[in-house]
Design a protein around this motif. Structure first.
Motif, PDB file in Angstrom:
ATOM      1  N   ALA A 209     -33.196 -49.864  60.237  1.00  0.00           N
ATOM      2  CA  ALA A 209     -32.221 -49.987  61.322  1.00  0.00           C
ATOM      3  C   ALA A 209     -31.472 -48.687  61.560  1.00  0.00           C
ATOM      4  CB  ALA A 209     -31.247 -51.119  61.017  1.00  0.00           C
ATOM      5  N   SER A 210     -31.244 -47.928  60.518  1.00  0.00           N
ATOM      6  CA  SER A 210     -30.481 -46.683  60.644  1.00  0.00           C
ATOM      7  C   SER A 210     -31.234 -45.593  61.414  1.00  0.00           C
ATOM      8  CB  SER A 210     -30.089 -46.161  59.265  1.00  0.00           C
ATOM      9  OG  SER A 210     -31.247 -45.921  58.491  1.00  0.00           O
ATOM     10  N   ASP A 211     -32.504 -45.805  61.688  1.00  0.00           N
ATOM     11  CA  ASP A 211     -33.284 -44.836  62.470  1.00  0.00           C
ATOM     12  C   ASP A 211     -33.116 -45.035  63.973  1.00  0.00           C
ATOM     13  OD1 ASP A 211     -34.248 -43.654  60.198  1.00  0.00           O
ATOM     14  OD2 ASP A 211     -36.321 -44.343  60.446  1.00  0.00           O
ATOM     15  N   TYR A 212     -32.332 -46.044  64.375  1.00  0.00           N
ATOM     16  CA  TYR A 212     -32.223 -46.392  65.786  1.00  0.00           C
ATOM     17  C   TYR A 212     -30.771 -46.426  66.252  1.00  0.00           C
ATOM     18  CZ  TYR A 212     -37.087 -47.678  65.355  1.00  0.00           C
ATOM     19  OH  TYR A 212     -38.435 -47.631  65.138  1.00  0.00           O
ATOM     20  N   ILE A 213     -30.561 -45.939  67.465  1.00  0.00           N
ATOM     21  CA  ILE A 213     -29.283 -46.071  68.158  1.00  0.00           C
ATOM     22  C   ILE A 213     -29.397 -47.309  69.037  1.00  0.00           C
ATOM     23  CG2 ILE A 213     -27.832 -45.056  69.972  1.00  0.00           C
ATOM     24  CD1 ILE A 213     -27.531 -43.642  67.343  1.00  0.00           C
ATOM     25  N   LEU A 214     -28.364 -48.110  69.045  1.00  0.00           N
ATOM     26  CA  LEU A 214     -28.325 -49.311  69.864  1.00  0.00           C
ATOM     27  C   LEU A 214     -27.233 -49.130  70.911  1.00  0.00           C
ATOM     28  CD1 LEU A 214     -29.575 -52.188  70.030  1.00  0.00           C
ATOM     29  CD2 LEU A 214     -27.654 -52.958  68.638  1.00  0.00           C
ATOM     30  N   ILE A 215     -27.602 -49.249  72.186  1.00  0.00           N
ATOM     31  CA  ILE A 215     -26.667 -49.092  73.291  1.00  0.00           C
ATOM     32  C   ILE A 215     -26.510 -50.443  73.979  1.00  0.00           C
ATOM     33  CG2 ILE A 215     -26.239 -47.966  75.519  1.00  0.00           C
ATOM     34  CD1 ILE A 215     -26.091 -45.984  73.203  1.00  0.00           C
ATOM     35  N   GLU A 216     -25.258 -50.902  74.110  1.00  0.00           N
ATOM     36  CA  GLU A 216     -24.979 -52.128  74.856  1.00  0.00           C
ATOM     37  C   GLU A 216     -24.662 -51.733  76.296  1.00  0.00           C
ATOM     38  OE1 GLU A 216     -22.304 -56.181  74.647  1.00  0.00           O
ATOM     39  OE2 GLU A 216     -21.511 -54.372  73.700  1.00  0.00           O
ATOM     40  N   ILE A 217     -25.369 -52.363  77.218  1.00  0.00           N
ATOM     41  CA  ILE A 217     -25.149 -52.124  78.636  1.00  0.00           C
ATOM     42  C   ILE A 217     -24.103 -53.118  79.113  1.00  0.00           C
ATOM     43  CG2 ILE A 217     -26.200 -52.079  80.926  1.00  0.00           C
ATOM     44  CD1 ILE A 217     -27.251 -49.920  78.950  1.00  0.00           C
ATOM     45  N   GLY A 218     -22.999 -52.595  79.648  1.00  0.00           N
ATOM     46  CA  GLY A 218     -21.922 -53.447  80.131  1.00  0.00           C
ATOM     47  C   GLY A 218     -21.825 -53.403  81.639  1.00  0.00           C
ATOM     48  N   ASN A 219     -20.711 -53.843  82.156  1.00  0.00           N
ATOM     49  CA  ASN A 219     -20.455 -53.836  83.586  1.00  0.00           C
ATOM     50  C   ASN A 219     -20.042 -52.423  83.999  1.00  0.00           C
ATOM     51  OD1 ASN A 219     -19.959 -54.569  86.198  1.00  0.00           O
ATOM     52  ND2 ASN A 219     -17.982 -55.516  85.766  1.00  0.00           N
ATOM     53  N   ASN A 220     -21.006 -51.653  84.495  1.00  0.00           N
ATOM     54  CA  ASN A 220     -20.793 -50.256  84.881  1.00  0.00           C
ATOM     55  C   ASN A 220     -20.323 -49.398  83.715  1.00  0.00           C
ATOM     56  OD1 ASN A 220     -21.576 -50.676  87.527  1.00  0.00           O
ATOM     57  ND2 ASN A 220     -19.523 -51.272  88.146  1.00  0.00           N
ATOM     58  N   THR A 221     -20.841 -49.654  82.548  1.00  0.00           N
ATOM     59  CA  THR A 221     -20.545 -48.832  81.383  1.00  0.00           C
ATOM     60  C   THR A 221     -21.615 -49.085  80.315  1.00  0.00           C
ATOM     61  OG1 THR A 221     -18.801 -48.149  79.849  1.00  0.00           O
ATOM     62  CG2 THR A 221     -19.024 -50.501  80.252  1.00  0.00           C
ATOM     63  N   SER A 222     -21.599 -48.279  79.284  1.00  0.00           N
ATOM     64  CA  SER A 222     -22.467 -48.515  78.132  1.00  0.00           C
ATOM     65  C   SER A 222     -21.760 -47.962  76.907  1.00  0.00           C
ATOM     66  CB  SER A 222     -23.833 -47.844  78.318  1.00  0.00           C
ATOM     67  OG  SER A 222     -23.710 -46.438  78.360  1.00  0.00           O
TER      68      SER A 222
ATOM     69  N   ILE B 236     -20.981 -58.363  66.938  1.00  0.00           N
ATOM     70  CA  ILE B 236     -21.102 -58.747  68.342  1.00  0.00           C
ATOM     71  C   ILE B 236     -21.021 -60.260  68.414  1.00  0.00           C
ATOM     72  CG2 ILE B 236     -22.626 -58.776  70.361  1.00  0.00           C
ATOM     73  CD1 ILE B 236     -21.613 -55.992  69.697  1.00  0.00           C
ATOM     74  N   GLU B 237     -20.114 -60.757  69.232  1.00  0.00           N
ATOM     75  CA  GLU B 237     -19.977 -62.206  69.413  1.00  0.00           C
ATOM     76  C   GLU B 237     -20.865 -62.641  70.573  1.00  0.00           C
ATOM     77  OE1 GLU B 237     -16.614 -65.571  70.454  1.00  0.00           O
ATOM     78  OE2 GLU B 237     -15.970 -63.601  69.731  1.00  0.00           O
ATOM     79  N   LEU B 238     -21.783 -63.551  70.276  1.00  0.00           N
ATOM     80  CA  LEU B 238     -22.671 -64.099  71.303  1.00  0.00           C
ATOM     81  C   LEU B 238     -22.080 -65.411  71.804  1.00  0.00           C
ATOM     82  CD1 LEU B 238     -26.064 -63.475  69.468  1.00  0.00           C
ATOM     83  CD2 LEU B 238     -24.980 -62.048  71.214  1.00  0.00           C
ATOM     84  N   ARG B 239     -22.232 -65.654  73.091  1.00  0.00           N
ATOM     85  CA  ARG B 239     -21.676 -66.872  73.689  1.00  0.00           C
ATOM     86  C   ARG B 239     -22.763 -67.612  74.440  1.00  0.00           C
ATOM     87  NH1 ARG B 239     -16.719 -63.352  75.412  1.00  0.00           N
ATOM     88  NH2 ARG B 239     -15.535 -63.562  73.504  1.00  0.00           N
ATOM     89  N   PRO B 240     -22.639 -68.948  74.491  1.00  0.00           N
ATOM     90  CA  PRO B 240     -23.617 -69.707  75.279  1.00  0.00           C
ATOM     91  C   PRO B 240     -23.566 -69.270  76.751  1.00  0.00           C
ATOM     92  CG  PRO B 240     -22.240 -71.174  73.956  1.00  0.00           C
ATOM     93  CD  PRO B 240     -21.642 -69.810  73.858  1.00  0.00           C
ATOM     94  N   ASN B 241     -24.694 -69.295  77.389  1.00  0.00           N
ATOM     95  CA  ASN B 241     -24.816 -69.007  78.823  1.00  0.00           C
ATOM     96  C   ASN B 241     -24.491 -67.561  79.193  1.00  0.00           C
ATOM     97  OD1 ASN B 241     -25.482 -71.753  79.254  1.00  0.00           O
ATOM     98  ND2 ASN B 241     -23.312 -72.251  79.234  1.00  0.00           N
ATOM     99  N   THR B 242     -24.450 -66.671  78.237  1.00  0.00           N
ATOM    100  CA  THR B 242     -24.353 -65.234  78.517  1.00  0.00           C
ATOM    101  C   THR B 242     -25.465 -64.550  77.746  1.00  0.00           C
ATOM    102  OG1 THR B 242     -22.848 -64.759  76.688  1.00  0.00           O
ATOM    103  CG2 THR B 242     -21.833 -65.314  78.810  1.00  0.00           C
ATOM    104  N   LYS B 243     -25.895 -63.420  78.246  1.00  0.00           N
ATOM    105  CA  LYS B 243     -26.997 -62.710  77.595  1.00  0.00           C
ATOM    106  C   LYS B 243     -26.685 -61.219  77.579  1.00  0.00           C
ATOM    107  CE  LYS B 243     -30.732 -64.527  78.768  1.00  0.00           C
ATOM    108  NZ  LYS B 243     -31.723 -64.944  79.725  1.00  0.00           N
ATOM    109  N   PRO B 244     -26.026 -60.733  76.517  1.00  0.00           N
ATOM    110  CA  PRO B 244     -25.765 -59.294  76.458  1.00  0.00           C
ATOM    111  C   PRO B 244     -27.076 -58.515  76.454  1.00  0.00           C
ATOM    112  CG  PRO B 244     -24.947 -60.419  74.482  1.00  0.00           C
ATOM    113  CD  PRO B 244     -25.567 -61.441  75.353  1.00  0.00           C
ATOM    114  N   THR B 245     -27.002 -57.311  77.001  1.00  0.00           N
ATOM    115  CA  THR B 245     -28.185 -56.466  77.127  1.00  0.00           C
ATOM    116  C   THR B 245     -28.010 -55.207  76.286  1.00  0.00           C
ATOM    117  OG1 THR B 245     -28.604 -57.278  79.356  1.00  0.00           O
ATOM    118  CG2 THR B 245     -29.611 -55.183  78.771  1.00  0.00           C
TER     119      THR B 245
END
Length: 132
Positions: free
Chosen positions: A37-50, A59-68
């Motif tokens: 896992a340490s060999d990879y950078i993980l970027i979360e894509i948000g609403n006009n940001t990352s 990271i908190e996951l919620r029903p009916n949402t799908k973080p990218t």
């Protein structure tokens, strides 16, 4: 009666399902086979940001949402500003197509690379690639 909740997130255009409502950056990488896992950078894509997600960041996951998320085989992230908003990226290059996609910039808007390093402004056309 099935009371187990399933949570989803998208990583590199793949939908991943988990029963955990809270998951850390290491688990997100491991669930996709990104090892070590340490060999990879993980970027979360948000609403006009990352933003980058650390290995132990929760990271908190919620029903009916799908973080990218996007993954990059790299040991560092790169910062850039688009329309006065901060972004992080996993490589030193980013395409005009990715800028438009993740910053929600319409095709009819011109992209201008304004570089303080060399005091120039260049128009980005088609699928140009810039170095951050």
């Amino acid at each position: 009666m099935n009371t187990v909740k399933h949570y989803e997130y998208c990583l590199d255009n793949q939908i991943i399902t988990t029963n955990d409502s809270v998951i850390n950056g290491r688990q997100i990488r491991a669930n996709a086979g990104l090892n070590p896992a340490s060999d990879y950078i993980l970027i979360e894509i948000g609403n006009n940001t990352s933003r980058s997600i650390g290995l132990e960041e929760m990271i908190e996951l919620r029903p009916n949402t799908k973080p990218t998320f996007l993954s990059f085989k790299s040991d560092r992230s790169f910062s850039l500003t688009i329309n006065e908003r901060g972004y992080e990226w996993g490589t030193e290059q980013i395409s005009a197509t990715d800028i438009r996609r993740y910053a929600n910039i319409p095709d009819e808007h011109e992209l201008i690379l304004d570089s303080a390093q060399d005091n120039t402004s260049d128009s980005l056309r088609g699928d140009s690639t810039i170095i951050t």
